[in-house]
Design an enzyme around this catalytic site. Structure first.
Site, PDB file in Angstrom:
ATOM      1  N   ASP A 127       0.993  -1.275  -0.110  1.00 45.73           N
ATOM      2  CA  ASP A 127      -0.066  -0.162  -0.170  1.00 45.73           C
ATOM      3  C   ASP A 127       0.615   1.242   0.217  1.00 45.73           C
ATOM      4  O   ASP A 127       1.772   1.390   1.018  1.00 45.73           O
ATOM      5  CB  ASP A 127      -0.935  -0.005   1.004  1.00 45.73           C
ATOM      6  CG  ASP A 127      -1.937   1.068   1.334  1.00 45.73           C
ATOM      7  OD1 ASP A 127      -1.412   2.278   0.914  1.00 45.73           O
ATOM      8  OD2 ASP A 127      -2.837   0.979   1.786  1.00 45.73           O
ATOM      9  N   ASP A 145       0.973   7.344 -10.129  1.00 46.60           N
ATOM     10  CA  ASP A 145       0.003   6.982 -11.281  1.00 46.60           C
ATOM     11  C   ASP A 145      -0.766   5.886 -10.894  1.00 46.60           C
ATOM     12  O   ASP A 145      -0.981   4.949 -11.593  1.00 46.60           O
ATOM     13  CB  ASP A 145       1.025   6.883 -12.739  1.00 46.60           C
ATOM     14  CG  ASP A 145      -0.017   6.791 -13.893  1.00 46.60           C
ATOM     15  OD1 ASP A 145      -0.983   7.053 -13.943  1.00 46.60           O
ATOM     16  OD2 ASP A 145       0.575   5.947 -14.697  1.00 46.60           O
TER      17      ASP A 145
END
Length: 258
Positions: A127, A145
């Site tokens: 994460d 992104d």
């Protein structure tokens, strides 16, 4: 070459948690990554897999105008691996670290011809919000992104996350963010970035007014007047410069108007 999924095939069933599984489609010489059939997450030319097929990815490489030879790039979001592949091939002295939360995306790295991990490239399942929370002076360039169905996950566009990105950058480090121009919260996201980076940032929008690429600097590197000269740095090969030059001209023009 890996096996081909023909365009007529339906997407795979959702994962156990209900989230859609990533899949790819081939059409002619193009291979595209999807979470849904209508939305393209990434695109690759089967004839030139290391090329940057989508304009926004070439825009994100605009950081080379300010730092053509970063020691380390941290990328949030693997997608089809366009940016990791390009940087791995053309930035020969740069270490590339890619954080991707979805194991289904990582499972498709061979289909998108992403090189295996080596001394310069690592793809890490994690994460990104947690990974960056305690990072400090970690990278010269950070790419954001990371998209899922519906856009950027909330954890990757919060004020706290942008503050963590600021701390994770080294002095004169550059944060490069891919936004959707028409997202209803776009201006709010920009304000959150500005809260951490102040005025040392600028935005470039692609020709079809879809993607907004934001460059934000921890320092004043973006004010370097030499960036607008568009002179090829020694660290960038002629081949890479030729691919990037049309887009870099657009970025240079934006800098002149700042």
């Amino acid at each position: 070459m890996s096996d081909v999924r023909i365009p007529a095939d339906p997407p795979p069933p959702a994962a156990g948690d209900g989230s859609p599984r990533p899949f790819f489609l081939d059409s002619g010489t193009k291979r595209t990554l999807h979470f849904t059939e209508k939305e393209i997450q990434s695109s690759m030319s089967l004839l030139n897999p290391d090329a940057l097929d989508l304009e926004y990815t070439r825009m994100m490489m605009g950081f080379v105008l300010f730092n053509p030879a970063p020691e380390r790039i941290l990328m949030v979001g693997l997608g089809g691996g366009s940016l990791p592949k390009f940087c791995h091939r053309y930035l020969a002295r740069t270490e590339i670290e890619v954080i991707e939360i979805d194991p289904g995306v990582i499972a498709l790295r061979d289909a998108f011809m992403v090189p295996a991990d080596d001394a310069r490239l690592r793809v890490i399942q994690a994460d990104a919000a947690e990974y960056l929370r305690d990072a400090e002076d970690h990278a010269d360039v950070i790419f954001l992104d990371g998209f899922g169905v519906g856009g950027i996950p909330d954890a990757l566009c919060s004020a706290d996350f942008y503050a963590d990105c600021f701390h994770a950058l080294r002095d004169d480090g550059i944060l490069v963010i891919n936004f959707h121009v028409n997202h209803p919260n776009h201006h709010e996201y920009m304000d959150r970035v500005r809260a951490s980076f102040g005025p040392s940032m600028f935005e470039v929008v692609d020709d079809d007014m879809t993607n907004s690429i934001v460059f934000a600097c921890k320092g004043d590197l973006l004010d370097d007047p030499d960036a607008t000269t568009l002179t090829r740095p020694a660290a960038i090969s002629k081949d890479a410069w030729r691919q990037l030059m049309p887009t870099l001209r657009v970025i240079g023009a934006t800098l002149v108007l700042r």
